[in-house]
Design an enzyme around this catalytic site. Structure first.
Site, PDB file in Angstrom:
ATOM      1  N   HIS A  64       0.835  -1.205   0.000  1.00  0.00           N
ATOM      2  CA  HIS A  64       0.000   0.000   0.000  1.00  0.00           C
ATOM      3  C   HIS A  64       0.868   1.253   0.000  1.00  0.00           C
ATOM      4  O   HIS A  64       2.075   1.190   0.218  1.00  0.00           O
ATOM      5  CB  HIS A  64      -0.916   0.020   1.231  1.00  0.00           C
ATOM      6  CG  HIS A  64      -0.161   0.129   2.529  1.00  0.00           C
ATOM      7  ND1 HIS A  64       0.540  -0.903   3.082  1.00  0.00           N
ATOM      8  CD2 HIS A  64       0.017   1.186   3.369  1.00  0.00           C
ATOM      9  CE1 HIS A  64       1.099  -0.516   4.207  1.00  0.00           C
ATOM     10  NE2 HIS A  64       0.808   0.762   4.411  1.00  0.00           N
ATOM     11  N   ASP A  66       0.613   4.959   2.076  1.00  0.00           N
ATOM     12  CA  ASP A  66      -0.122   5.357   3.272  1.00  0.00           C
ATOM     13  C   ASP A  66      -1.277   6.321   3.000  1.00  0.00           C
ATOM     14  O   ASP A  66      -1.117   7.311   2.283  1.00  0.00           O
ATOM     15  CB  ASP A  66       0.841   5.987   4.293  1.00  0.00           C
ATOM     16  CG  ASP A  66       1.719   4.922   4.931  1.00  0.00           C
ATOM     17  OD1 ASP A  66       1.242   3.782   5.092  1.00  0.00           O
ATOM     18  OD2 ASP A  66       2.884   5.219   5.239  1.00  0.00           O
ATOM     19  N   HIS A 215       4.782   0.065   0.100  1.00  0.00           N
ATOM     20  CA  HIS A 215       5.503  -0.759   1.071  1.00  0.00           C
ATOM     21  C   HIS A 215       4.579  -1.788   1.706  1.00  0.00           C
ATOM     22  O   HIS A 215       3.345  -1.676   1.625  1.00  0.00           O
ATOM     23  CB  HIS A 215       6.127   0.122   2.164  1.00  0.00           C
ATOM     24  CG  HIS A 215       5.124   0.882   2.969  1.00  0.00           C
ATOM     25  ND1 HIS A 215       4.490   2.009   2.516  1.00  0.00           N
ATOM     26  CD2 HIS A 215       4.614   0.659   4.204  1.00  0.00           C
ATOM     27  CE1 HIS A 215       3.658   2.457   3.419  1.00  0.00           C
ATOM     28  NE2 HIS A 215       3.703   1.655   4.467  1.00  0.00           N
ATOM     29  N   ARG A 231       5.884   5.781  14.506  1.00  0.00           N
ATOM     30  CA  ARG A 231       5.584   6.157  13.118  1.00  0.00           C
ATOM     31  C   ARG A 231       4.987   7.557  13.057  1.00  0.00           C
ATOM     32  O   ARG A 231       4.056   7.868  13.820  1.00  0.00           O
ATOM     33  CB  ARG A 231       4.581   5.148  12.581  1.00  0.00           C
ATOM     34  CG  ARG A 231       4.088   5.306  11.183  1.00  0.00           C
ATOM     35  CD  ARG A 231       3.089   4.173  10.955  1.00  0.00           C
ATOM     36  NE  ARG A 231       2.625   4.067   9.602  1.00  0.00           N
ATOM     37  CZ  ARG A 231       1.632   4.796   9.109  1.00  0.00           C
ATOM     38  NH1 ARG A 231       1.045   5.697   9.836  1.00  0.00           N
ATOM     39  NH2 ARG A 231       1.241   4.615   7.866  1.00  0.00           N
TER      40      ARG A 231
HETATM   41  C1  SIN Z   1       3.227   0.677   7.913  1.00  0.00           C
HETATM   42  O1  SIN Z   1       2.728   0.223   6.900  1.00  0.00           O
HETATM   43  O2  SIN Z   1       3.088   1.855   8.200  1.00  0.00           O
HETATM   44  C2  SIN Z   1       4.024  -0.198   8.844  1.00  0.00           C
HETATM   45  C3  SIN Z   1       5.249  -0.726   8.204  1.00  0.00           C
HETATM   46  C4  SIN Z   1       6.059  -1.577   9.147  1.00  0.00           C
HETATM   47  O3  SIN Z   1       5.705  -1.707  10.322  1.00  0.00           O
HETATM   48  O4  SIN Z   1       7.063  -2.144   8.722  1.00  0.00           O
END
Ligand code: SIN
Length: 240
Positions: A64, A66, A215, A231
């Site tokens: 995806h 974000d 990612h 994050r």
């Molecule tokens: C995310 O998609 O924001 C998390 C990615 C991760 O935890 O590696």
């Protein structure tokens, strides 16, 4: 994406560093899972303390970009690794990144021409999530439309902006054909040649560009292997 090893920063410093790239975008799930005293930071973690999960578990396990379901998705995302799971010293819980710009460059001319100018529908309800959204969260995120071919606002580079599940249709294309096209493009973006897999170390501070990169988090660990990430997301931009 870029990363810096061996960082030692406080939540306040992470927020200040994120702000250098634009205003903080508040993630919808951050309202439920933020760092105490730092509502800008979402906790991504499989750890439970005193019966309460510390953060969002199994976040981002599908490919995806974000918050693509919002009208102004964040320009970038930052993850700061606090705890990384290991098995006899082998790090687990890697994150994979795919270049949607290189994927665009690699498309045949005929496909590029077919896609230019088309708009896709992105629907918050499309993806199965780590956390079940409340009705209020659903109501606050009605479907939005974005170009399938995005142009990076700083570099002018083109990239594909299509994901399985989040994209629920393509304007002017019947449902069956749109589903086939979305699947083919989503598979194309994540071909091995376009992927970098990040093996985390504690202290890594990693940033990615949500326009050119998709990612996914690899879920190959479980308690007692602990993973804890902080994050932040920054500076929403209207996809063009
Ligand atoms: C995310 O998609 O924001 C998390 C990615 C991760 O935890 O590696």
């Amino acid at each position: 994406m870029i990363f810096f090893r061996d960082q030692r920063i406080t939540p306040r410093e992470q927020v200040a560093f994120t702000r250098r790239f634009g205003e903080i975008d508040f993630n919808i799930f951050g309202e439920r899972w933020s760092v105490p005293g730092a509502p800008e930071i979402v906790v991504v973690s499989n750890i439970t303390e005193d019966g309460r999960p510390l953060g969002i578990r199994r976040a981002g396990e599908n490919w995806h970009s974000d918050m693509c379901y919002t009208a102004r998705p964040p320009r970038g995302t930052m993850l700061y690794a606090q705890e990384i799971p290991t098995l006899h010293g082998l790090p687990l819980g890697d994150t994979e990144f795919a270049s949607a710009a290189t994927a665009w460059d690699a498309l045949p001319d005929a496909m590029q021409q077919h896609l230019e100018g088309r708009m896709a529908v992105f629907d918050f309800r499309g993806r199965k999530r780590a956390l079940t959204p409340t009705q209020d969260e659903i109501d606050r995120n009605p479907p939005v439309r974005h170009p399938i071919v995005r142009t990076h606002p700083k570099t002018g580079r083109k990239c594909l902006y299509v994901m399985r599940d989040d994209c629920t249709g393509i304007e002017g294309v019947d449902d069956e054909e749109a589903e086939g096209l979305i699947s083919a493009l989503a598979d194309h973006i994540v071909k091995p040649a376009f992927i970098y897999r990040h093996q985390w170390r504690v202290g890594d501070l990693l940033l990615w560009d949500n326009c050119t990169v998709q990612h996914r988090a690899i879920q190959d660990y479980d308690m007692p292997q602990r993973r804890l990430m902080h994050r932040t997301t920054m500076g929403g931009t209207m996809p063009m």
